[in-house]
Enzyme design. Sequence first.
Site, mmCIF file in Angstrom:
data_model
loop_
_atom_site.group_PDB
_atom_site.id
_atom_site.type_symbol
_atom_site.label_atom_id
_atom_site.label_comp_id
_atom_site.label_asym_id
_atom_site.label_seq_id
_atom_site.Cartn_x
_atom_site.Cartn_y
_atom_site.Cartn_z
ATOM 1 C CB ILE A 136 -0.921 -0.023 1.237
ATOM 2 C CG1 ILE A 136 -1.808 -1.282 1.200
ATOM 3 C CG2 ILE A 136 -1.780 1.243 1.293
ATOM 4 C CD1 ILE A 136 -2.665 -1.480 2.427
ATOM 5 C CE LYS B 162 14.208 2.036 -8.765
ATOM 6 N NZ LYS B 162 12.996 2.870 -8.629
ATOM 7 C CD1 TRP C 187 5.553 -1.451 -10.305
ATOM 8 C CD2 TRP C 187 4.437 -2.275 -8.547
ATOM 9 N NE1 TRP C 187 5.914 -0.732 -9.193
ATOM 10 C CE2 TRP C 187 5.240 -1.216 -8.099
ATOM 11 C CE3 TRP C 187 3.635 -2.945 -7.617
ATOM 12 C CZ2 TRP C 187 5.273 -0.802 -6.769
ATOM 13 C CZ3 TRP C 187 3.675 -2.548 -6.299
ATOM 14 C CH2 TRP C 187 4.483 -1.485 -5.889
ATOM 15 C CG HIS D 5 1.581 1.038 -5.208
ATOM 16 N ND1 HIS D 5 2.179 0.741 -4.004
ATOM 17 C CD2 HIS D 5 2.380 1.943 -5.806
ATOM 18 C CE1 HIS D 5 3.285 1.448 -3.878
ATOM 19 N NE2 HIS D 5 3.442 2.182 -4.953
ATOM 20 C CD1 TRP E 127 1.878 5.357 -7.125
ATOM 21 C CD2 TRP E 127 0.670 6.835 -5.964
ATOM 22 N NE1 TRP E 127 2.589 5.694 -5.999
ATOM 23 C CE2 TRP E 127 1.863 6.584 -5.272
ATOM 24 C CE3 TRP E 127 -0.249 7.736 -5.438
ATOM 25 C CZ2 TRP E 127 2.160 7.214 -4.065
ATOM 26 C CZ3 TRP E 127 0.048 8.343 -4.243
ATOM 27 C CH2 TRP E 127 1.239 8.095 -3.568
#
Length: 368
Positions: free
Chosen positions: A131, A160, A182, A187, A239
């Site tokens: 989160i 990364k 991701w 997220h 985001w």
Amino acid sequence: MAKRSVEVQVLDSDFSVLLRESVTYEFKMESRSKNRFRNFVMFCMFLALTGIIYFSYFCSDEACALTPQKPSWSEFNGKFPVQDNLGKPLSLHSNPYNSRSSNPGLSYDDVLNENFQFDMNAHDVMVFLHIQKTGGTSFGKHLVQDLDLQRPCSCQRKRKRCYCFRPNRNENWLFSRYSTGWKCGLHADWTELTSCVDAEFDKNEGDSVKRRYFYITLLREPISRYLSEFRHVQRGATWKHSRHWCGGREATKVELPLCYDQDSWTGVKLQEFMDCPYNLAHNRQTRMMSDLALVGCYNTTYMATPGERNRVMLASAKRNLAAMAFFSLTEFQKSSGVQCLGKSEGQEIVKCLTNVKSFILIGIVLQY
Ligand SMILES: *[C@@H]1O[C@H](CO)[C@@H](O)[C@H](O)[C@H]1NC(C)=O
């Protein structure tokens, strides 16, 4: 006592059974004879150390792969046939009424009572639900950099990403930003992860594999988190690539309008930030922890009233949180033992994160 069992349990999966028994034994013996017990523990320690030395020096990886005969995967499946749906495709969740009765997965209690461990060599997968603004970035880095694993994640400076593979084969055991990336959206929340993770693993490993998913997350005191998000947005974060996937599709622009006209909300004032009704910061932790299929996803007219929508979301979030294998509160990480993650903290700290079992023990320490 809890701390001691953390120390003991992480030594090695095979010996941990023996040693865990010794801890139980301790409770019974203490009143009778402390000395005799001490000798017994010393003996166990000696056995364990001898064993570890034997395994690490005289035994090739292949010949002595520590595949446990313990009640692991197959037996688990027999016992909990319905609990595999965490991480399954959305079809299981798409009907809100089905969703309501679906089992959210393994709870603290299941994990503790059934005495099972995160099995690196089998098909167990740890999924980190990250989160925004809960300290998840540094936690996520610790997960890939600082765990004391038989096969540590291999990280490259420039990229990364890290490869976090199982000891015996090149398959991921960790689903997170710094390992898999991701893959289920930026997220990704509970709704997105549980409808996507299994399918992502199927792509790489085939769909015949039954996996167990161990969800972990961090929560933060909501006002601090909100203000932290506000400042981040003020600095230009959006985001905007988050998918907000639910019920088999992304939320539409109508369902989830933007709070700003330009590319970002840079320089927004707090009042303006608070006034935007579509601002996802408002109930972010609850929304991201809940099964959104229950409330008709981002269709706010699905529920009779906003109050009803909020109540169902909160109840669902609480249930999902209770069903996680581990969660930590951002504020209490330092004082509660999660510092064992940091190499910089020194080697005297218990290497407590080699399995999820010890995660859970830290979780319990957190609660008191
Ligand atoms: C939202 O939910 C309402 C009530 O169930 C329904 O009538 C409407 O069609 C839904 N809207 C969308 C875009 O699905």
